[in-house]
Design a protein around this motif. Structure first.
Motif, PDB file in Angstrom:
ATOM      1  N   VAL A  80     -22.749-115.456 -28.635  1.00 23.38           N
ATOM      2  CA  VAL A  80     -22.513-116.888 -28.870  1.00 23.38           C
ATOM      3  C   VAL A  80     -23.795-117.622 -28.478  1.00 23.38           C
ATOM      4  CG1 VAL A  80     -20.007-116.770 -28.501  1.00 23.38           C
ATOM      5  CG2 VAL A  80     -21.518-117.284 -26.558  1.00 23.38           C
ATOM      6  N   PRO A  81     -24.035-118.840 -28.989  1.00 19.67           N
ATOM      7  CA  PRO A  81     -25.265-119.533 -28.615  1.00 19.67           C
ATOM      8  C   PRO A  81     -25.217-120.109 -27.195  1.00 19.67           C
ATOM      9  CG  PRO A  81     -23.992-120.852 -30.176  1.00 19.67           C
ATOM     10  CD  PRO A  81     -23.276-119.548 -30.039  1.00 19.67           C
ATOM     11  N   GLN A  82     -26.369-120.053 -26.541  1.00 20.05           N
ATOM     12  CA  GLN A  82     -26.560-120.798 -25.293  1.00 20.05           C
ATOM     13  C   GLN A  82     -27.048-122.174 -25.730  1.00 20.05           C
ATOM     14  OE1 GLN A  82     -30.217-119.935 -23.457  1.00 20.05           O
ATOM     15  NE2 GLN A  82     -29.863-121.162 -21.631  1.00 20.05           N
ATOM     16  N   ILE A  83     -26.325-123.206 -25.387  1.00 24.76           N
ATOM     17  CA  ILE A  83     -26.720-124.561 -25.801  1.00 24.76           C
ATOM     18  C   ILE A  83     -27.191-125.299 -24.552  1.00 24.76           C
ATOM     19  CG2 ILE A  83     -25.955-126.709 -26.886  1.00 24.76           C
ATOM     20  CD1 ILE A  83     -24.006-125.077 -28.559  1.00 24.76           C
ATOM     21  N   ALA A  84     -28.516-125.388 -24.402  1.00 31.13           N
ATOM     22  CA  ALA A  84     -29.116-125.942 -23.186  1.00 31.13           C
ATOM     23  C   ALA A  84     -29.792-127.264 -23.541  1.00 31.13           C
ATOM     24  CB  ALA A  84     -30.126-124.961 -22.609  1.00 31.13           C
ATOM     25  N   THR A  85     -29.201-128.375 -23.079  1.00 28.35           N
ATOM     26  CA  THR A  85     -29.766-129.682 -23.457  1.00 28.35           C
ATOM     27  C   THR A  85     -31.199-129.842 -22.942  1.00 28.35           C
ATOM     28  OG1 THR A  85     -28.353-130.516 -21.674  1.00 28.35           O
ATOM     29  CG2 THR A  85     -27.719-131.077 -23.927  1.00 28.35           C
ATOM     30  N   GLY A  86     -31.486-129.320 -21.740  1.00 25.31           N
ATOM     31  CA  GLY A  86     -32.852-129.434 -21.220  1.00 25.31           C
ATOM     32  C   GLY A  86     -33.852-128.745 -22.148  1.00 25.31           C
ATOM     33  N   ASP A  87     -33.511-127.528 -22.613  1.00 25.82           N
ATOM     34  CA  ASP A  87     -34.404-126.797 -23.533  1.00 25.82           C
ATOM     35  C   ASP A  87     -34.557-127.568 -24.850  1.00 25.82           C
ATOM     36  OD1 ASP A  87     -34.590-124.794 -21.660  1.00 25.82           O
ATOM     37  OD2 ASP A  87     -33.277-123.382 -22.698  1.00 25.82           O
ATOM     38  N   MET A  88     -33.449-128.118 -25.351  1.00 26.28           N
ATOM     39  CA  MET A  88     -33.509-128.849 -26.624  1.00 26.28           C
ATOM     40  C   MET A  88     -34.425-130.079 -26.488  1.00 26.28           C
ATOM     41  SD  MET A  88     -29.445-128.522 -27.418  1.00 26.28           S
ATOM     42  CE  MET A  88     -29.278-129.337 -28.974  1.00 26.28           C
ATOM     43  N   LEU A  89     -34.323-130.754 -25.351  1.00 29.80           N
ATOM     44  CA  LEU A  89     -35.150-131.949 -25.140  1.00 29.80           C
ATOM     45  C   LEU A  89     -36.619-131.569 -24.968  1.00 29.80           C
ATOM     46  CD1 LEU A  89     -32.786-133.845 -22.647  1.00 29.80           C
ATOM     47  CD2 LEU A  89     -33.183-134.431 -25.046  1.00 29.80           C
ATOM     48  N   GLY A 117     -26.136-127.244 -18.795  1.00 29.04           N
ATOM     49  CA  GLY A 117     -26.762-128.548 -18.496  1.00 29.04           C
ATOM     50  C   GLY A 117     -26.095-129.707 -19.199  1.00 29.04           C
ATOM     51  N   PHE A 118     -24.986-129.489 -19.846  1.00 29.51           N
ATOM     52  CA  PHE A 118     -24.182-130.530 -20.476  1.00 29.51           C
ATOM     53  C   PHE A 118     -22.732-130.148 -20.310  1.00 29.51           C
ATOM     54  CE2 PHE A 118     -21.563-132.228 -23.810  1.00 29.51           C
ATOM     55  CZ  PHE A 118     -21.970-133.549 -23.921  1.00 29.51           C
ATOM     56  N   PRO A 119     -21.826-131.063 -19.973  1.00 31.73           N
ATOM     57  CA  PRO A 119     -22.065-132.472 -19.661  1.00 31.73           C
ATOM     58  C   PRO A 119     -22.617-132.658 -18.245  1.00 31.73           C
ATOM     59  CG  PRO A 119     -19.739-131.951 -19.440  1.00 31.73           C
ATOM     60  CD  PRO A 119     -20.402-130.701 -19.932  1.00 31.73           C
ATOM     61  N   ARG A 120     -23.185-133.841 -18.017  1.00 31.14           N
ATOM     62  CA  ARG A 120     -23.797-134.164 -16.733  1.00 31.14           C
ATOM     63  C   ARG A 120     -23.331-135.502 -16.189  1.00 31.14           C
ATOM     64  NH1 ARG A 120     -28.839-130.830 -17.276  1.00 31.14           N
ATOM     65  NH2 ARG A 120     -30.108-131.331 -15.495  1.00 31.14           N
ATOM     66  N   THR A 121     -22.472-136.174 -16.933  1.00 36.30           N
ATOM     67  CA  THR A 121     -21.883-137.438 -16.465  1.00 36.30           C
ATOM     68  C   THR A 121     -20.430-137.446 -16.971  1.00 36.30           C
ATOM     69  OG1 THR A 121     -22.439-138.627 -18.495  1.00 36.30           O
ATOM     70  CG2 THR A 121     -24.082-138.710 -16.723  1.00 36.30           C
ATOM     71  N   ILE A 122     -19.618-138.308 -16.375  1.00 33.89           N
ATOM     72  CA  ILE A 122     -18.218-138.417 -16.837  1.00 33.89           C
ATOM     73  C   ILE A 122     -18.173-138.869 -18.309  1.00 33.89           C
ATOM     74  CG2 ILE A 122     -16.026-139.657 -16.486  1.00 33.89           C
ATOM     75  CD1 ILE A 122     -16.392-137.689 -14.232  1.00 33.89           C
ATOM     76  N   PRO A 123     -18.946-139.886 -18.737  1.00 34.50           N
ATOM     77  CA  PRO A 123     -18.899-140.235 -20.169  1.00 34.50           C
ATOM     78  C   PRO A 123     -19.281-139.061 -21.076  1.00 34.50           C
ATOM     79  CG  PRO A 123     -19.945-142.008 -18.934  1.00 34.50           C
ATOM     80  CD  PRO A 123     -19.748-140.873 -17.965  1.00 34.50           C
ATOM     81  N   GLN A 124     -20.209-138.210 -20.650  1.00 33.60           N
ATOM     82  CA  GLN A 124     -20.558-137.034 -21.466  1.00 33.60           C
ATOM     83  C   GLN A 124     -19.365-136.065 -21.538  1.00 33.60           C
ATOM     84  OE1 GLN A 124     -24.266-135.091 -20.366  1.00 33.60           O
ATOM     85  NE2 GLN A 124     -25.394-137.018 -20.315  1.00 33.60           N
ATOM     86  N   ALA A 125     -18.659-135.886 -20.413  1.00 30.85           N
ATOM     87  CA  ALA A 125     -17.506-134.971 -20.401  1.00 30.85           C
ATOM     88  C   ALA A 125     -16.399-135.516 -21.308  1.00 30.85           C
ATOM     89  CB  ALA A 125     -16.995-134.794 -18.972  1.00 30.85           C
ATOM     90  N   GLU A 126     -16.209-136.829 -21.268  1.00 26.32           N
ATOM     91  CA  GLU A 126     -15.167-137.425 -22.123  1.00 26.32           C
ATOM     92  C   GLU A 126     -15.547-137.283 -23.600  1.00 26.32           C
ATOM     93  OE1 GLU A 126     -13.580-140.697 -18.839  1.00 26.32           O
ATOM     94  OE2 GLU A 126     -15.063-141.304 -20.332  1.00 26.32           O
TER      95      GLU A 126
END
Ligand code: AP5
Length: 220
Positions: free
Chosen positions: A33-42, A92-101
């Motif tokens: 399955v893919p590793q989806i790393a927001t830090g790497d994407m950024l 590295g995602f989610p990192r805030t409550i709005p991101q989790a929602e």
């Protein structure tokens, strides 16, 4: 008849330097399955010089979080790709409550749900030691540590042969700020996911193989 593996939809949650990337790469590869790393994407967007990358870099360099709407848009696009249909490891995602929602809404729209959130528990002194000694591959994103996880040839990535670099946000001052940001903005996700019965805590200190074994037990 060969059994078909159930989809694996995981979040790796923990402070900077907890080992999320190290472990996500292994587990994602093992489960195809893919590793989806927001830090790497950024970081990829920043080195490609895209407008998104330039905006993200200004936050990352000072150890602040990139705004929620930017990150949520990025994840929405990524989760819609065909390779994420049968599972993913979010690193590295989610990192805030709005991101989790937003994640819950996005997965709901796709008819999916998270299986587990793995929290990496690591003492702060160890996080500082790890991050200030980390070396990263700018090409394949593999990470090393000068003492505890060195490459076979000093300064060279084992996997792709590129020259390793020290991330610009791995200086001691920026690492301390990232830890404060984590405590304030990300740590509330522990209660959020505990309350939903999804949280599993893994002792993140100790040999990389032992942490890996603990994660496999937590997701079995
Ligand atoms: P990101 O790249 O996600 O950084 P991070 O969460 O701060 O995590 P790290 O990559 O620093 O650590 P890790 O837990 O992956 O540890 P690793 O496996 O490398 O984010 C960077 C920035 O991007 C953020 O500050 C923010 O600006 C932005 N961003 C990203 N996502 C965002 C979001 N969702 N919202 C808003 N902004 C976002 O290991 C660390 C070191 O320890 C390595 O050297 C490794 O070899 C070593 N190590 C690993 N395991 C062990 C072990 N068991 N024992 C000894 N050493 C170990």
């Amino acid at each position: 008849m060969t059994a078909v593996a159930a989809p694996m939809r995981l979040v790796f949650l923990g402070p900077p330097g907890a080992g999320k990337g190290t472990q996500a790469r292994e587990l994602a590869a093992a489960h195809h399955v893919p590793q989806i790393a927001t830090g790497d994407m950024l970081r990829e967007a920043a080195s490609a010089g895209t407008p998104l990358g330039a905006t993200a870099k200004s936050y990352m360099d000072r150890g602040a979080l990139v705004p929620d709407d930017v990150i949520i848009g990025l994840i929405a696009e990524r989760l819609a790709k065909p390779d994420a249909k049968s599972g993913f490891v979010l690193d590295g995602f989610p990192r805030t409550i709005p991101q989790a929602e937003a994640l819950a809404r996005l997965l709901g729209d796709l008819g999916q749900a998270l299986d587990r959130v793995i929290y990496f528990d690591v003492p702060e002194a160890e996080l500082l030691r790890r991050l200030t000694g980390r070396r990263s591959c700018p090409v394949c994103q593999s990470t090393y540590h000068v003492i505890s996880n060195p490459p076979r040839r000093e300064g060279i990535c084992d996997k792709c042969g590129a020259a390793l670099v020290q991330r610009s946000d791995d200086s001691e001052g920026t690492v301390r700020h990232r830890l404060e940001v984590y405590a304030k903005q990300t740590a509330p996700l522990l209660d959020y996911y505990r309350g939903r019965g999804l949280l599993a805590t893994v002792e993140g200190e100790g040999p990389i193989d032992a942490v890996q074994a603990a994660i496999r037990r937590a997701v079995a």
